[in-house]
Scaffold this motif. Sequence first.
Motif, PDB file in Angstrom:
ATOM      1  N   ALA A 105     -29.106  23.021   3.690  1.00  0.00           N
ATOM      2  CA  ALA A 105     -27.974  23.873   4.064  1.00  0.00           C
ATOM      3  C   ALA A 105     -27.089  24.137   2.854  1.00  0.00           C
ATOM      4  CB  ALA A 105     -27.158  23.215   5.167  1.00  0.00           C
ATOM      5  N   LEU A 106     -26.656  25.380   2.709  1.00  0.00           N
ATOM      6  CA  LEU A 106     -25.789  25.794   1.598  1.00  0.00           C
ATOM      7  C   LEU A 106     -24.600  26.558   2.170  1.00  0.00           C
ATOM      8  CD1 LEU A 106     -25.193  26.292  -1.450  1.00  0.00           C
ATOM      9  CD2 LEU A 106     -26.585  28.358  -1.233  1.00  0.00           C
ATOM     10  N   THR A 107     -23.400  26.188   1.738  1.00  0.00           N
ATOM     11  CA  THR A 107     -22.181  26.913   2.077  1.00  0.00           C
ATOM     12  C   THR A 107     -21.529  27.325   0.771  1.00  0.00           C
ATOM     13  OG1 THR A 107     -21.859  25.587   4.065  1.00  0.00           O
ATOM     14  CG2 THR A 107     -19.940  26.762   3.222  1.00  0.00           C
ATOM     15  N   ILE A 108     -21.150  28.592   0.673  1.00  0.00           N
ATOM     16  CA  ILE A 108     -20.452  29.099  -0.510  1.00  0.00           C
ATOM     17  C   ILE A 108     -19.109  29.631  -0.048  1.00  0.00           C
ATOM     18  CG2 ILE A 108     -20.464  30.800  -2.370  1.00  0.00           C
ATOM     19  CD1 ILE A 108     -23.510  30.635  -2.366  1.00  0.00           C
ATOM     20  N   SER A 109     -18.037  29.216  -0.719  1.00  0.00           N
ATOM     21  CA  SER A 109     -16.704  29.685  -0.326  1.00  0.00           C
ATOM     22  C   SER A 109     -15.993  30.318  -1.512  1.00  0.00           C
ATOM     23  CB  SER A 109     -15.876  28.539   0.243  1.00  0.00           C
ATOM     24  OG  SER A 109     -15.525  27.630  -0.775  1.00  0.00           O
ATOM     25  N   TRP A 110     -15.031  31.173  -1.194  1.00  0.00           N
ATOM     26  CA  TRP A 110     -14.219  31.845  -2.207  1.00  0.00           C
ATOM     27  C   TRP A 110     -12.886  32.185  -1.572  1.00  0.00           C
ATOM     28  CZ3 TRP A 110     -18.413  33.977   0.196  1.00  0.00           C
ATOM     29  CH2 TRP A 110     -18.172  35.058   1.025  1.00  0.00           C
TER      30      TRP A 110
END
Length: 120
Positions: A105-110
């Motif tokens: 699982a990968l989560t990318i935030s900005w």
Amino acid sequence: MPLPGPTADARTRPAPAAATTGSAGSDITKSCCSTKGDGEIHVGTMHRFKGLEYQRLAVVGVSDGIIPRSGVIERHRVEDPLRYEREQRKARSLLFVAATRARDALTISWHGKPSPYLPI
């Protein structure tokens, strides 16, 4: 769960959130390379996560101006176009390497505007 950020300064921000959830925190160091499911949240720069693999990963701070670091890269756009392209490739490659450290699982935030390297 590791939280790679773009800079060493970003490592200090997630710690309070981890404490409020009851999770333990741990910086990634050369001697701390255990990726076993120990329940800790590992916080480090994207460079620090090279060569490691995690079941779940969150890459934080992937905002325009941070990835790529526009202040550093933009000065080369006119003065040295070849270096500008090289710096762009390096920044894109670093984000790719950080994102590929996730196994399941990968989560990318900005915040604000996302990085131009994100396919949004």
